[in-house]
Scaffold this motif. Structure first.
Motif, PDB file in Angstrom:
ATOM      1  N   HIS A  84    -107.687 174.370 -33.081  1.00  0.00           N
ATOM      2  CA  HIS A  84    -108.532 174.808 -34.195  1.00  0.00           C
ATOM      3  C   HIS A  84    -109.405 173.627 -34.620  1.00  0.00           C
ATOM      4  N   GLY A  85    -109.492 172.606 -33.701  1.00  0.00           N
ATOM      5  CA  GLY A  85    -110.332 171.436 -33.920  1.00  0.00           C
ATOM      6  C   GLY A  85    -109.584 170.249 -34.486  1.00  0.00           C
ATOM      7  N   LEU A  86    -110.231 169.081 -34.380  1.00  0.00           N
ATOM      8  CA  LEU A  86    -109.664 167.882 -35.007  1.00  0.00           C
ATOM      9  C   LEU A  86    -109.604 168.071 -36.515  1.00  0.00           C
ATOM     10  N   LEU A  87    -110.720 168.509 -37.073  1.00  0.00           N
ATOM     11  CA  LEU A  87    -110.843 168.819 -38.499  1.00  0.00           C
ATOM     12  C   LEU A  87    -111.228 170.291 -38.629  1.00  0.00           C
ATOM     13  N   HIS A  88    -110.882 170.880 -39.740  1.00  0.00           N
ATOM     14  CA  HIS A  88    -111.198 172.285 -39.987  1.00  0.00           C
ATOM     15  C   HIS A  88    -112.627 172.390 -40.538  1.00  0.00           C
ATOM     16  N   ILE A  89    -113.603 171.996 -39.709  1.00  0.00           N
ATOM     17  CA  ILE A  89    -115.011 172.023 -40.113  1.00  0.00           C
ATOM     18  C   ILE A  89    -115.717 173.228 -39.519  1.00  0.00           C
ATOM     19  N   ASP A  90    -116.852 173.555 -40.085  1.00  0.00           N
ATOM     20  CA  ASP A  90    -117.711 174.607 -39.547  1.00  0.00           C
ATOM     21  C   ASP A  90    -118.460 174.002 -38.358  1.00  0.00           C
ATOM     22  N   HIS A  91    -117.977 174.283 -37.168  1.00  0.00           N
ATOM     23  CA  HIS A  91    -118.569 173.696 -35.970  1.00  0.00           C
ATOM     24  C   HIS A  91    -120.019 174.138 -35.756  1.00  0.00           C
ATOM     25  N   SER A  92    -120.400 175.288 -36.297  1.00  0.00           N
ATOM     26  CA  SER A  92    -121.775 175.749 -36.122  1.00  0.00           C
ATOM     27  C   SER A  92    -122.769 174.859 -36.863  1.00  0.00           C
ATOM     28  N   LYS A  93    -122.280 174.058 -37.809  1.00  0.00           N
ATOM     29  CA  LYS A  93    -123.139 173.149 -38.571  1.00  0.00           C
ATOM     30  C   LYS A  93    -123.030 171.704 -38.085  1.00  0.00           C
ATOM     31  N   ALA A  94    -122.154 171.446 -37.128  1.00  0.00           N
ATOM     32  CA  ALA A  94    -121.924 170.082 -36.638  1.00  0.00           C
ATOM     33  C   ALA A  94    -122.827 169.787 -35.445  1.00  0.00           C
ATOM     34  N   SER A  95    -123.137 168.511 -35.262  1.00  0.00           N
ATOM     35  CA  SER A  95    -123.952 168.101 -34.113  1.00  0.00           C
ATOM     36  C   SER A  95    -123.175 168.325 -32.809  1.00  0.00           C
ATOM     37  N   TYR A  96    -123.888 168.286 -31.727  1.00  0.00           N
ATOM     38  CA  TYR A  96    -123.278 168.457 -30.404  1.00  0.00           C
ATOM     39  C   TYR A  96    -122.164 167.424 -30.201  1.00  0.00           C
ATOM     40  N   ASP A  97    -122.459 166.151 -30.498  1.00  0.00           N
ATOM     41  CA  ASP A  97    -121.476 165.081 -30.279  1.00  0.00           C
ATOM     42  C   ASP A  97    -120.215 165.272 -31.129  1.00  0.00           C
ATOM     43  N   VAL A  98    -120.381 165.654 -32.369  1.00  0.00           N
ATOM     44  CA  VAL A  98    -119.232 165.871 -33.243  1.00  0.00           C
ATOM     45  C   VAL A  98    -118.391 167.034 -32.710  1.00  0.00           C
ATOM     46  N   GLN A  99    -119.055 168.124 -32.339  1.00  0.00           N
ATOM     47  CA  GLN A  99    -118.332 169.270 -31.787  1.00  0.00           C
ATOM     48  C   GLN A  99    -117.588 168.892 -30.504  1.00  0.00           C
ATOM     49  N   GLU A 100    -118.274 168.179 -29.632  1.00  0.00           N
ATOM     50  CA  GLU A 100    -117.649 167.802 -28.359  1.00  0.00           C
ATOM     51  C   GLU A 100    -116.394 166.968 -28.612  1.00  0.00           C
ATOM     52  N   MET A 101    -116.498 165.981 -29.498  1.00  0.00           N
ATOM     53  CA  MET A 101    -115.343 165.142 -29.816  1.00  0.00           C
ATOM     54  C   MET A 101    -114.202 165.994 -30.384  1.00  0.00           C
ATOM     55  N   SER A 102    -114.513 166.882 -31.313  1.00  0.00           N
ATOM     56  CA  SER A 102    -113.496 167.713 -31.960  1.00  0.00           C
ATOM     57  C   SER A 102    -112.823 168.654 -30.969  1.00  0.00           C
ATOM     58  N   ILE A 103    -113.621 169.366 -30.210  1.00  0.00           N
ATOM     59  CA  ILE A 103    -113.085 170.390 -29.311  1.00  0.00           C
ATOM     60  C   ILE A 103    -112.333 169.772 -28.140  1.00  0.00           C
ATOM     61  N   VAL A 104    -112.966 168.856 -27.443  1.00  0.00           N
ATOM     62  CA  VAL A 104    -112.360 168.300 -26.223  1.00  0.00           C
ATOM     63  C   VAL A 104    -111.131 167.447 -26.558  1.00  0.00           C
ATOM     64  N   THR A 105    -111.234 166.604 -27.585  1.00  0.00           N
ATOM     65  CA  THR A 105    -110.101 165.751 -27.949  1.00  0.00           C
ATOM     66  C   THR A 105    -108.914 166.580 -28.416  1.00  0.00           C
ATOM     67  N   SER A 106    -109.159 167.560 -29.285  1.00  0.00           N
ATOM     68  CA  SER A 106    -108.049 168.371 -29.788  1.00  0.00           C
ATOM     69  C   SER A 106    -107.412 169.202 -28.675  1.00  0.00           C
ATOM     70  N   CYS A 107    -108.222 169.768 -27.792  1.00  0.00           N
ATOM     71  CA  CYS A 107    -107.664 170.531 -26.673  1.00  0.00           C
ATOM     72  C   CYS A 107    -106.852 169.628 -25.747  1.00  0.00           C
ATOM     73  N   ASN A 108    -107.362 168.430 -25.474  1.00  0.00           N
ATOM     74  CA  ASN A 108    -106.612 167.497 -24.626  1.00  0.00           C
ATOM     75  C   ASN A 108    -105.288 167.109 -25.270  1.00  0.00           C
ATOM     76  N   TYR A 109    -105.312 166.761 -26.550  1.00  0.00           N
ATOM     77  CA  TYR A 109    -104.097 166.350 -27.234  1.00  0.00           C
ATOM     78  C   TYR A 109    -103.062 167.477 -27.249  1.00  0.00           C
ATOM     79  N   LEU A 110    -103.513 168.694 -27.530  1.00  0.00           N
ATOM     80  CA  LEU A 110    -102.610 169.841 -27.626  1.00  0.00           C
ATOM     81  C   LEU A 110    -102.276 170.461 -26.271  1.00  0.00           C
ATOM     82  N   LYS A 111    -102.901 169.945 -25.217  1.00  0.00           N
ATOM     83  CA  LYS A 111    -102.679 170.456 -23.856  1.00  0.00           C
ATOM     84  C   LYS A 111    -102.956 171.967 -23.775  1.00  0.00           C
ATOM     85  N   THR A 112    -104.140 172.320 -24.261  1.00  0.00           N
ATOM     86  CA  THR A 112    -104.563 173.715 -24.235  1.00  0.00           C
ATOM     87  C   THR A 112    -105.993 173.803 -23.721  1.00  0.00           C
TER      88      THR A 112
END
Length: 184
Positions: A84-112
């Protein structure tokens, strides 16, 4: 197969309350898939939400940076952990880099390889990031019904709720009323 998704799982989540709700779901739907949508960072609080002060969906993005809790739970054989992301932010309002960091890092950490956008909001950048990283973006193609605001339909495949809002008794009431009505 029916899927139940519990959003906003965080360090503030009452794990006993969450588990009791999952047991109720299993009573009615033993073969159901249950997903815990985890936000890794949160602002710890007593209500069990990812942040206090609900509703918070329209808060400025920096408001979500005030965190003091981190989820260490990764996997449990009774349910599937998804991001559900690193932070519970509105990803539609976040920059590409912020979204990429949130999505990829959280998925990697959670192994999903599943990402559930907070507030069910995303944009084209979210779609591109997920596609480029072989991550399934929840909400792009399937229709999720909220157990808190929609009538439960056991013939519908996708349902979501928040365990901090619906306890085991309320889940039992929702599931039993609707499944009984459909059997008549």
């Amino acid at each position: 197969m029916i899927v139940f998704r519990n959003d906003d799982v965080s360090a503030s989540t009452d794990v006993r309350r969450m588990s009791d709700g999952y047991e109720v779901i299993r009573e009615f739907f033993p073969e159901a898939e249950i997903w815990s949508a985890v936000s890794l960072f949160c602002k710890e609080n007593k209500i069990g939400s990812v942040y206090p002060g609900v509703p918070f969906k329209d808060k400025p993005q920096k408001w979500f940076y005030g965190v003091d809790g981190f989820v260490t739970m990764k996997h449990d054989i009774k349910h599937r952990v998804v991001s559900h992301g690193l932070l519970h932010i509105d990803h539609s309002k976040a920059s590409y880099d912020v979204q990429e960091m949130s999505i990829v890092t959280s998925c990697n950490y959670l192994k999903t390889n599943i990402f559930v956008p907070p507030f069910n909001r995303f944009n084209l950048d979210t779609e591109i990031i997920c596609k480029e990283n072989s991550i399934f973006l929840v909400g792009k193609e399937e229709n999720w019904l909220n157990l808190e605001s929609n009538n439960f339909n056991p013939d519908h495949k996708y349902h979501y709720y928040h365990s901090w809002r619906l306890d085991a008794d309320k889940l039992r009431e929702i599931l039993s009323a609707s499944t009984s009505a459909n059997r008549q």
